[in-house]
Design a protein around this motif. Structure first.
Motif, PDB file in Angstrom:
ATOM      1  N   TYR A  49       0.829  -1.205   0.000  1.00 23.73           N
ATOM      2  CA  TYR A  49       0.000   0.000   0.000  1.00 23.73           C
ATOM      3  C   TYR A  49       0.872   1.267   0.000  1.00 23.73           C
ATOM      4  O   TYR A  49       0.603   2.229  -0.727  1.00 23.73           O
ATOM      5  N   LEU A  50       1.892   1.288   0.839  1.00 24.76           N
ATOM      6  CA  LEU A  50       2.764   2.458   0.891  1.00 24.76           C
ATOM      7  C   LEU A  50       3.476   2.693  -0.448  1.00 24.76           C
ATOM      8  O   LEU A  50       3.618   3.826  -0.903  1.00 24.76           O
ATOM      9  N   PHE A  51       3.903   1.602  -1.066  1.00 24.75           N
ATOM     10  CA  PHE A  51       4.559   1.738  -2.372  1.00 24.75           C
ATOM     11  C   PHE A  51       3.590   2.301  -3.414  1.00 24.75           C
ATOM     12  O   PHE A  51       3.955   3.177  -4.213  1.00 24.75           O
ATOM     13  N   MET A  52       2.360   1.818  -3.414  1.00 27.10           N
ATOM     14  CA  MET A  52       1.374   2.306  -4.384  1.00 27.10           C
ATOM     15  C   MET A  52       1.025   3.776  -4.120  1.00 27.10           C
ATOM     16  O   MET A  52       0.870   4.554  -5.070  1.00 27.10           O
ATOM     17  N   ILE A  53       0.896   4.159  -2.865  1.00 29.50           N
ATOM     18  CA  ILE A  53       0.584   5.555  -2.555  1.00 29.50           C
ATOM     19  C   ILE A  53       1.698   6.478  -3.034  1.00 29.50           C
ATOM     20  O   ILE A  53       1.451   7.519  -3.667  1.00 29.50           O
ATOM     21  N   ALA A  54       2.954   6.090  -2.742  1.00 23.20           N
ATOM     22  CA  ALA A  54       4.083   6.916  -3.186  1.00 23.20           C
ATOM     23  C   ALA A  54       4.132   6.996  -4.708  1.00 23.20           C
ATOM     24  O   ALA A  54       4.363   8.071  -5.291  1.00 23.20           O
ATOM     25  N   ASP A  55       3.865   5.880  -5.383  1.00 23.50           N
ATOM     26  CA  ASP A  55       3.901   5.884  -6.842  1.00 23.50           C
ATOM     27  C   ASP A  55       2.785   6.738  -7.437  1.00 23.50           C
ATOM     28  O   ASP A  55       2.983   7.438  -8.438  1.00 23.50           O
ATOM     29  N   LEU A  56       1.608   6.683  -6.836  1.00 25.06           N
ATOM     30  CA  LEU A  56       0.497   7.498  -7.361  1.00 25.06           C
ATOM     31  C   LEU A  56       0.782   8.987  -7.184  1.00 25.06           C
ATOM     32  O   LEU A  56       0.456   9.803  -8.061  1.00 25.06           O
ATOM     33  N   LEU A  57       1.380   9.359  -6.051  1.00 27.92           N
ATOM     34  CA  LEU A  57       1.736  10.765  -5.868  1.00 27.92           C
ATOM     35  C   LEU A  57       2.804  11.201  -6.879  1.00 27.92           C
ATOM     36  O   LEU A  57       2.732  12.293  -7.461  1.00 27.92           O
ATOM     37  N   ILE A  58       3.782  10.338  -7.091  1.00 24.29           N
ATOM     38  CA  ILE A  58       4.807  10.643  -8.099  1.00 24.29           C
ATOM     39  C   ILE A  58       4.180  10.713  -9.486  1.00 24.29           C
ATOM     40  O   ILE A  58       4.559  11.546 -10.327  1.00 24.29           O
ATOM     41  N   ALA A  59       3.184   9.833  -9.744  1.00 25.39           N
ATOM     42  CA  ALA A  59       2.518   9.831 -11.049  1.00 25.39           C
ATOM     43  C   ALA A  59       1.806  11.154 -11.310  1.00 25.39           C
ATOM     44  O   ALA A  59       1.793  11.659 -12.445  1.00 25.39           O
ATOM     45  N   VAL A  60       1.207  11.721 -10.253  1.00 28.71           N
ATOM     46  CA  VAL A  60       0.541  13.022 -10.430  1.00 28.71           C
ATOM     47  C   VAL A  60       1.553  14.089 -10.835  1.00 28.71           C
ATOM     48  O   VAL A  60       1.316  14.892 -11.747  1.00 28.71           O
ATOM     49  N   LEU A  61       2.704  14.096 -10.152  1.00 27.94           N
ATOM     50  CA  LEU A  61       3.737  15.075 -10.489  1.00 27.94           C
ATOM     51  C   LEU A  61       4.277  14.852 -11.899  1.00 27.94           C
ATOM     52  O   LEU A  61       4.516  15.801 -12.649  1.00 27.94           O
ATOM     53  N   VAL A  62       4.476  13.589 -12.259  1.00 33.15           N
ATOM     54  CA  VAL A  62       4.983  13.284 -13.598  1.00 33.15           C
ATOM     55  C   VAL A  62       3.984  13.712 -14.656  1.00 33.15           C
ATOM     56  O   VAL A  62       4.342  14.322 -15.681  1.00 33.15           O
ATOM     57  N   PHE A  63       2.719  13.426 -14.436  1.00 32.48           N
ATOM     58  CA  PHE A  63       1.696  13.819 -15.400  1.00 32.48           C
ATOM     59  C   PHE A  63       1.626  15.336 -15.541  1.00 32.48           C
ATOM     60  O   PHE A  63       1.522  15.860 -16.663  1.00 32.48           O
ATOM     61  N   ALA A  64       1.721  16.028 -14.408  1.00 35.36           N
ATOM     62  CA  ALA A  64       1.681  17.500 -14.468  1.00 35.36           C
ATOM     63  C   ALA A  64       2.903  18.055 -15.211  1.00 35.36           C
ATOM     64  O   ALA A  64       2.789  18.989 -16.016  1.00 35.36           O
ATOM     65  N   SER A  65       4.081  17.469 -14.947  1.00 35.37           N
ATOM     66  CA  SER A  65       5.285  17.951 -15.633  1.00 35.37           C
ATOM     67  C   SER A  65       5.225  17.675 -17.124  1.00 35.37           C
ATOM     68  O   SER A  65       5.629  18.511 -17.940  1.00 35.37           O
TER      69      SER A  65
END
Length: 615
Positions: A265-281
């Motif tokens: 769960y922690l890995f997925m949460i961190a990845d989803l947050l990173i995914a938001v930043l990547v998508f925005a960039s």
């Protein structure tokens, strides 16, 4: 015959003896020149220009070791099979990269810097500046021999080399330099973004495989399948599956198995947050690229949508609208730029002149009236040239029109036609020019600065126009060139029979009138200067009078004080003289008392006279 042979041999021996010292001298001179060249190149005093090609090439070399460390350290730490199988290759590449890092420190020590716009190449200052900076500490930390811990922890612990990642600023510097030098900066920005995203997914895939190994392969559907399965046992399948799974998470595309444990769960949460930043960039960078492309098109080419809207609102005929659309289409397809001055206006004037000279000077120098002119005049004129594009069948000028500019053909063909528009008298090609006489105010011109022919574009033609106002303003600073151009224009008009003959008297009258006008102008300037001087003189006199009045007012009460001080000084001196006289009278004994009285009276008279004189 033997004697002759002996003589010839003797002469040859003398020639060889004479040539040997000459050859020895040449060899000695060559050796000396080589020594001098070696002496001239002192490696200790060698310095690098940070804006030069050598420094740029070295930055490109530094990309490989930095990217290698970013890619392989985490890969070898998480995938044991990759580390153990290619251990010799990894160790060799590791120490090659370390040597490149050492060479980079040497390059930084010899890299100059700008101080007040001047490149500093003094080695003592360069070393002091680098060795006392924080960059040296970071570079030194990136080269710490952490590999010695292999002796204690084992050779299969590549995470000990994580300090090599501290040289990452060198990578960003290299990418920035490449972006400024590339001819396609927008494509380079997108490629750089994709590389960074790839490295991010690579790291995430390695962490995912390491987490699966920590939890246990095949314990649930979320982790990597069990390695006992031959389908998932190979190294390539391990990496590709982890990379694919990481891509699904970070791009939020596709369904991923639900996590079962807290670590998952922690890995997925961190990845989803990173995914938001990547998508925005990604969205931000792509939108910036699109905006830059639109701004570039708007600067290079005029806005077609506004013109089409205007034509529709004004209900212009379809024929004229099609002509306008064809003109815009020709500009976009063939990349014709008609707004060069607006594009280059942010550059300094010197750079604008250099670019204009390299682009337009060969074309401008072909014009007859501008040949043998001053180079400074041509450099001023090239900045005034305006590119123009004409469609097929369009008239550039008509007979009888007043000429306000001259034209130089850059590309295309133009026809000199009759009034009917069909009969062709001549065809003008690349490098030809026309209308140069109409922009010069030559007296006696029968045409009166009007066009003498109809000129029409046969196909799409690219021309340069030079306006009459720009030429007049430029020639006002070059009087000699102005006279030369007018003389050439008269010669051309004389050959064409378009110049009226004027009497010498009229020419002399014109010269005298010009002289009178110049004298009048100089007289007016002198009168204005004289008026200014008179006004300044009056103002200074008034200031002086006011200053004198102020001084008089301040010194009104000083006269009585000065007189009283002088009287008191005279009284003190008289008393002193009396005291001196009385003492002398007492010491001297004279029999005649009347004589002493008389002497004392004379002394009193003298002191009184002195006091009066002082007063």
């Amino acid at each position: 015959m033997s004697r002759w042979n002996n003589l010839l041999n003797w002469q040859r021996m003398q020639k060889n003896d004479a040539q040997e010292p000459a050859q020895e001298n040449k060899a000695g001179q060559a050796a000396e020149t080589k020594k001098e060249e070696k002496k001239k190149f002192n490696f200790k005093e060698w310095s690098i220009d940070p804006s030069g090609d050598f420094y740029y090439t070295w930055l490109q070399v530094m990309i490989f070791p930095v990217v290698y460390n970013w890619f392989t350290i985490i890969l070898r730490a998480c995938f044991d099979d990759v580390e153990k199988t290619y251990l010799a290759v990894w160790l060799t590449l590791d120490y090659v990269c370390d040597l490149v890092y050492v060479g980079d420190i040497f390059m930084k020590v010899h890299t100059g810097f700008l101080e007040q716009g001047i490149l500093v190449v003094d080695q003592a200052r360069l070393k002091k500046r680098y060795l006392h900076s924080s960059r040296f500490l970071w570079d030194l930390a990136s080269l710490l021999p952490t590999d010695l811990l292999y002796l204690h922890l084992g050779v299969h612990t590549p995470l000990l080399r994580v300090n090599r990642l501290l040289r990452t600023p060198r990578l960003s510097e290299a990418l920035d330099r490449m972006e400024t030098r590339t001819a396609y900066p927008n494509i380079f920005r997108i490629a750089k973004l994709m590389i960074l995203i790839f490295i991010l997914i690579h790291w995430n895939a390695c962490v995912y495989f390491a987490l699966s190994s920590f939890i246990g392969f095949g314990t649930d559907s979320w982790v990597y399948p069990n390695l006992t399965d031959p389908e998932f046992a190979s190294m390539r399948r391990q990496y590709f599956y982890s990379f694919w799974f990481s891509t699904l998470i970070l791009t939020t595309v596709g369904d991923t198995p639900d996590p079962q444990r807290e670590e998952e769960y922690l890995f997925m949460i961190a990845d989803l947050l990173i995914a938001v930043l990547v998508f925005a960039s990604v969205v931000g960078n792509v939108s910036n690229v699109i905006m830059n492309l639109r701004n570039r098109d708007n600067v290079f080419f005029p806005n077609h949508e506004l013109v089409k809207g205007y034509l529709r609102n004004r209900r212009i005929s379809k024929v004229l609208q099609n002509r306008v659309n064809d003109w815009y289409q020709h500009l976009h397809i063939n990349k014709k730029i008609t707004r060069e001055n607006e594009i280059l206006q942010q550059l300094p004037v010197t750079l604008q002149t250099a670019i204009a000279v390299s682009v337009h000077l060969p074309t401008l120098s072909k014009v007859t009236i501008f040949q043998n002119c001053e180079s400074s005049l041509l450099e001023e004129l090239v900045l005034k040239l305006t590119p123009q594009v004409y469609s097929p069948g369009e008239y550039v000028c008509r007979k009888g029109d007043v000429g306000h500019e001259m034209y130089i053909i850059k590309e295309g063909k133009l026809a000199v036609v009759a009034d009917d528009g069909v009969t062709q008298f001549a065809v003008l090609g690349d490098g030809n020019f026309f209308g140069e006489i109409s922009i010069l105010n030559i007296k006696g011109n029968k045409s009166g600065n009007r066009r003498t022919a109809n000129i029409r574009s046969i196909g799409h033609s690219d021309l340069f126009s030079l306006s009459k106002e720009d030429l007049t303003d430029t020639l006002s600073e070059f009087p000699a060139a102005k006279q030369l151009l007018e003389e050439k224009g008269r010669q051309i008009l004389t050959k064409m029979g378009m110049l009226e003959k004027t009497d010498e008297c009229e020419v002399e009258k014109e010269k005298t009138e010009d002289k009178v006008e110049r004298l009048e102008g100089s007289l007016e300037t002198l009168q204005t200067k004289l008026a200014r001087l008179m006004a300044e003189l009056e103002s200074t006199a008034r200031k002086m009078m006011r200053r004198v009045e102020q001084l008089e007012l301040q010194t009104e009460g000083w006269e009585g004080i000065v007189a009283e001080g002088a009287w008191s000084e005279t009284e003190e001196e008289g008393e002193r003289e009396r005291e001196v006289g009385d003492g002398e009278g007492e010491k001297e004994e004279e029999p005649d008392g009347e004589r002493g009285e008389g002497d004392g009276g004379e002394e009193e008279e003298e002191t009184s006279k002195d006091i009066k004189e002082k007063e």
